[in-house]
Design an enzyme around this catalytic site. Structure first.
Site, PDB file in Angstrom:
ATOM      1  N   ASP A  81       0.802  -1.224   0.000  1.00 54.18           N
ATOM      2  CA  ASP A  81       0.000   0.000   0.000  1.00 54.18           C
ATOM      3  C   ASP A  81       0.835   1.274   0.000  1.00 54.18           C
ATOM      4  O   ASP A  81       0.351   2.331  -0.402  1.00 54.18           O
ATOM      5  CB  ASP A  81      -0.952  -0.010   1.194  1.00 54.18           C
ATOM      6  CG  ASP A  81      -2.025  -1.079   1.050  1.00 54.18           C
ATOM      7  OD1 ASP A  81      -2.453  -1.322  -0.089  1.00 54.18           O
ATOM      8  OD2 ASP A  81      -2.418  -1.678   2.064  1.00 54.18           O
TER       9      ASP A  81
ATOM     10  N   TYR B 116      -9.983  -1.121   1.337  1.00 57.58           N
ATOM     11  CA  TYR B 116      -9.674  -1.186   2.757  1.00 57.58           C
ATOM     12  C   TYR B 116      -9.513   0.192   3.370  1.00 57.58           C
ATOM     13  O   TYR B 116      -8.986   1.123   2.754  1.00 57.58           O
ATOM     14  CB  TYR B 116      -8.382  -1.977   3.007  1.00 57.58           C
ATOM     15  CG  TYR B 116      -8.613  -3.448   3.163  1.00 57.58           C
ATOM     16  CD1 TYR B 116      -9.360  -3.937   4.224  1.00 57.58           C
ATOM     17  CD2 TYR B 116      -8.114  -4.351   2.239  1.00 57.58           C
ATOM     18  CE1 TYR B 116      -9.595  -5.298   4.366  1.00 57.58           C
ATOM     19  CE2 TYR B 116      -8.342  -5.706   2.368  1.00 57.58           C
ATOM     20  CZ  TYR B 116      -9.084  -6.174   3.442  1.00 57.58           C
ATOM     21  OH  TYR B 116      -9.312  -7.508   3.565  1.00 57.58           O
TER      22      TYR B 116
ATOM     23  N   HIS C  30      -6.849 -14.120   2.885  1.00 60.28           N
ATOM     24  CA  HIS C  30      -5.689 -13.261   2.672  1.00 60.28           C
ATOM     25  C   HIS C  30      -5.046 -12.929   4.005  1.00 60.28           C
ATOM     26  O   HIS C  30      -5.603 -13.183   5.072  1.00 60.28           O
ATOM     27  CB  HIS C  30      -6.091 -11.972   1.945  1.00 60.28           C
ATOM     28  CG  HIS C  30      -7.138 -11.175   2.650  1.00 60.28           C
ATOM     29  ND1 HIS C  30      -8.466 -11.533   2.652  1.00 60.28           N
ATOM     30  CD2 HIS C  30      -7.060 -10.040   3.375  1.00 60.28           C
ATOM     31  CE1 HIS C  30      -9.173 -10.661   3.353  1.00 60.28           C
ATOM     32  NE2 HIS C  30      -8.344  -9.739   3.815  1.00 60.28           N
TER      33      HIS C  30
ATOM     34  N   HIS D 274      -2.704  -9.801   6.134  1.00 60.25           N
ATOM     35  CA  HIS D 274      -2.190  -8.432   6.194  1.00 60.25           C
ATOM     36  C   HIS D 274      -0.879  -8.444   6.960  1.00 60.25           C
ATOM     37  O   HIS D 274      -0.771  -9.067   8.018  1.00 60.25           O
ATOM     38  CB  HIS D 274      -3.170  -7.507   6.920  1.00 60.25           C
ATOM     39  CG  HIS D 274      -4.436  -7.259   6.174  1.00 60.25           C
ATOM     40  ND1 HIS D 274      -4.548  -6.325   5.177  1.00 60.25           N
ATOM     41  CD2 HIS D 274      -5.672  -7.823   6.292  1.00 60.25           C
ATOM     42  CE1 HIS D 274      -5.782  -6.315   4.714  1.00 60.25           C
ATOM     43  NE2 HIS D 274      -6.486  -7.222   5.369  1.00 60.25           N
TER      44      HIS D 274
ATOM     45  N   ASP E  36      12.704   3.270  16.585  1.00 59.49           N
ATOM     46  CA  ASP E  36      14.077   3.656  16.919  1.00 59.49           C
ATOM     47  C   ASP E  36      14.100   4.080  18.383  1.00 59.49           C
ATOM     48  O   ASP E  36      13.779   5.211  18.725  1.00 59.49           O
ATOM     49  CB  ASP E  36      14.530   4.810  16.014  1.00 59.49           C
ATOM     50  CG  ASP E  36      16.014   5.128  16.181  1.00 59.49           C
ATOM     51  OD1 ASP E  36      16.603   4.702  17.188  1.00 59.49           O
ATOM     52  OD2 ASP E  36      16.578   5.816  15.316  1.00 59.49           O
TER      53      ASP E  36
ATOM     54  N   ASP F  62      15.591   5.148  21.988  1.00 60.76           N
ATOM     55  CA  ASP F  62      16.701   6.015  22.399  1.00 60.76           C
ATOM     56  C   ASP F  62      16.574   6.264  23.896  1.00 60.76           C
ATOM     57  O   ASP F  62      16.249   7.362  24.342  1.00 60.76           O
ATOM     58  CB  ASP F  62      16.657   7.332  21.630  1.00 60.76           C
ATOM     59  CG  ASP F  62      18.045   7.938  21.458  1.00 60.76           C
ATOM     60  OD1 ASP F  62      19.005   7.351  21.989  1.00 60.76           O
ATOM     61  OD2 ASP F  62      18.157   8.983  20.812  1.00 60.76           O
TER      62      ASP F  62
END
Length: 553
Positions: free
Chosen positions: A376, A461, A510, A512, A519, A521
């Site tokens: 997407d 969706y 299906h 997803h 990240d 810190d």
């Protein structure tokens, strides 16, 4: 005067004396009240330092486009009108500084990193068509641009890899309507009562199975509200690899379990009575069972959230600050919402949390469904982050923020009220204890949380993206999938690939997969803290039985 009357008068006199004494003792003492706290006591402080992560303003986007139009030395066509053989600007977004540059500015008093933009340009009108990425700056008045394509990808980007523009989809629809479908009009008219407007096409992806391909399966549906649930059984494979639209071709046709070389062969075999036809009832204009219209009259209103003294957080520019949390936010045109410099009580614990992509993998016994692997981000999660409805998508009391983007057009666009921020009472307790041993006491704390939300609609969706900040320093990244499921025409062994959701509609199985970048810190680099960057994937199996096609709410 009898004794009973005397006693009553004596009691009344004593009560009067007691009341007077209480008034005298409490005179001048201010009664305790639940006074609202001032914002300064409830919240941390906003800082313009958060603007180092800010999205481009519409004015900056315009300046970047003007600079590229005058500096690249080639004509640039409006992307909304561009042919595959034209040059055009695909999108412009902010080019964020490196983490080292940002932390030098945020933590060590360094200079503010230069503000820059990332521009992606399609070069179709040259001997070697390609896609090129430029860093443009400094903003707000750019004077330089740098080609970073080879540095970023290790080589040039081949032109066939470019995402499809809206204009190209229009040209494919025009090619089918004016060139391809007229070769099978008898079949289309008798089977689908085709009138040139009552069929809608849904794209698949990827566009081929080997490098250099640009072939797309398009499944046909009744063109009604919620058409995703009304397949008609016809699918066509269009080769749109040529930069000359007149050279596009239908490479394969699929109808009701059978493959044909093209629509000409399908028409010929149909007229010879050799095509098995399974009639499909034409759906009503509102879609019937696929309609979003309520099936029952409205009931009593839902419960509402209430903030007795107003919000316990504030939003300024691109920064949210509450009494314990603060963070900067933005919306990337491709990947959607992203958060930076996340702090708890002033201490940074996460440098960045952001969505990287959302992928869905389908299974079916029809070619469009069996070959679909949607990524997407290539369509633009941030670009399709649409306005939020008060009281439904977010609480009435939420704060709403507009977002801007520039993609597939030289002009900035606005999605009003497309990000909301609110504090919610989860209805559960963060902690609770009722002591009845040794001593009697009670301690409890409501589990409220700060939420930032956006909702992106990508075709069928709708993805609800939440980042939730709790009082105990926990952060939750959450995504909910809603909207419509993608379906295939139900025939043969179709139930091996999903569940029946309509007379001739297969809700295909299906999965997803959502990828996040986190990240961490913690403790700060200068304090010997932990800095760790992770890529996390959320995988969920979507079973079509989980979907409800109607609701009486």
């Amino acid at each position: 005067m009898n004794l009973k009357t005397v006693l009553i008068l004596l009691v009344l006199a004593l009560a009067t004396i007691f009341a007077l004494v209480c008034v005298l003792l409490t005179r001048g003492v201010k009664p305790a009240t639940c006074e609202p706290q001032s914002l300064s006591r409830q919240e941390g402080k906003h800082s313009d330092q958060s603007l180092v992560f800010a999205d481009l303003t519409p004015e900056e986007m315009v300046q970047v486009v003007r600079y590229l139009q005058h500096s690249l030395g080639v004509p640039l066509v409006d992307a909304s009108q561009a042919n595959p053989s034209d040059n055009c600007i695909y999108y412009v977004d902010v080019q964020l500084p490196t983490k080292a540059e940002a932390l030098g500015f945020l933590d060590r008093g360094g200079r503010r990193p230069p503000r820059q933009a990332l521009a992606v340009v399609y070069f179709g009108n040259q001997p070697d068509p390609n896609v090129t990425e430029y860093v443009v700056g400094p903003l707000p008045k750019p004077t330089t641009h740098q080609d970073i394509t080879v540095q970023k990808y290790g080589g040039k980007l081949p032109y066939h890899r470019r995402p499809v523009l809206g204009k190209e989809y229009e040209q494919i629809a025009g090619y089918l309507r004016r060139t391809a479908f007229p070769t099978a009009l008898t079949f289309l008219n008798r089977v689908f009562d085709y009138d040139g407007t009552n069929l809608a096409a849904l794209t698949s992806a990827p566009r081929g199975f080997q490098s250099g391909d640009r072939n797309t399966w398009f499944a046909l549906f009744h063109n009604v509200s919620g058409y995703f649930l009304h397949p008609v059984g016809l699918e066509v494979l269009v080769d749109h690899s040529s930069l000359n639209v007149s050279q596009w071709q239908v490479r394969k046709v699929f109808y009701n379990g059978q493959y044909y070389e093209d629509l000409v062969q399908l028409e010929s075999e149909f007229q010879q009575g050799r095509v098995k036809v399974d009639p499909v009832t034409r759906a009503p204009p509102d879609g019937g069972f696929s309609s979003m219209q309520p099936r029952a009259p409205p009931r009593a209103p839902f419960p509402l959230q209430y903030e007795p003294h107003g919000p316990r957080y504030s939003v300024r520019n691109n920064q949210v600050v509450s009494w314990v949390w603060s963070f900067a936010f933005g919306v990337n045109v491709n990947t959607g919402i992203c958060l930076f410099d996340i702090r708890f009580k002033g201490e940074r614990i996460v440098y960045e949390i952001s969505v990287q992509d959302a992928m869905s993998v389908y299974g079916s016994n029809c070619p469009g469904g069996m070959s679909t692997r949607y990524m997407d981000g290539s369509f633009g999660i941030g670009r399709f982050t649409y306005p939020l409805v008060q009281g439904v998508d977010c609480p009435y009391s939420a704060m709403y923020v507009d977002t801007h983007y520039l993609a597939r057009s030289p002009n900035p666009r606005i999605n009003k009220n497309s990000v909301c921020i609110f504090e919610q009472n989860s209805g559960s307790l963060l902690r609770h204890h009722y002591s009845n041993l040794q001593s009697l006491y009670y301690g409890g704390l409501t589990n409220s949380a700060l939420v930032i939300r956006s909702i992106a609609t990508l075709g069928n969706y709708d993805y609800v993206w939440d980042f939730i900040f709790y009082q105990n320093r926990a952060i939750e990244a959450k995504v909910q999938a809603t909207g419509y499921l993608s379906s295939s025409f139900l025939y043969g062994d179709g139930l091996d690939y999903g569940n029946r959701v309509g007379d001739r509609t297969l809700g295909t199985v299906h999965t997803h997969s959502v990828n996040y970048k986190v990240d961490f810190d913690v403790g700060g680099r200068s304090l010997g803290g932990v800095s760790l960057s992770l890529s996390l994937s959320l995988l969920c199996l979507s079973l079509t039985t989980c979907y409800r096609q109607s609701s009486d709410l």
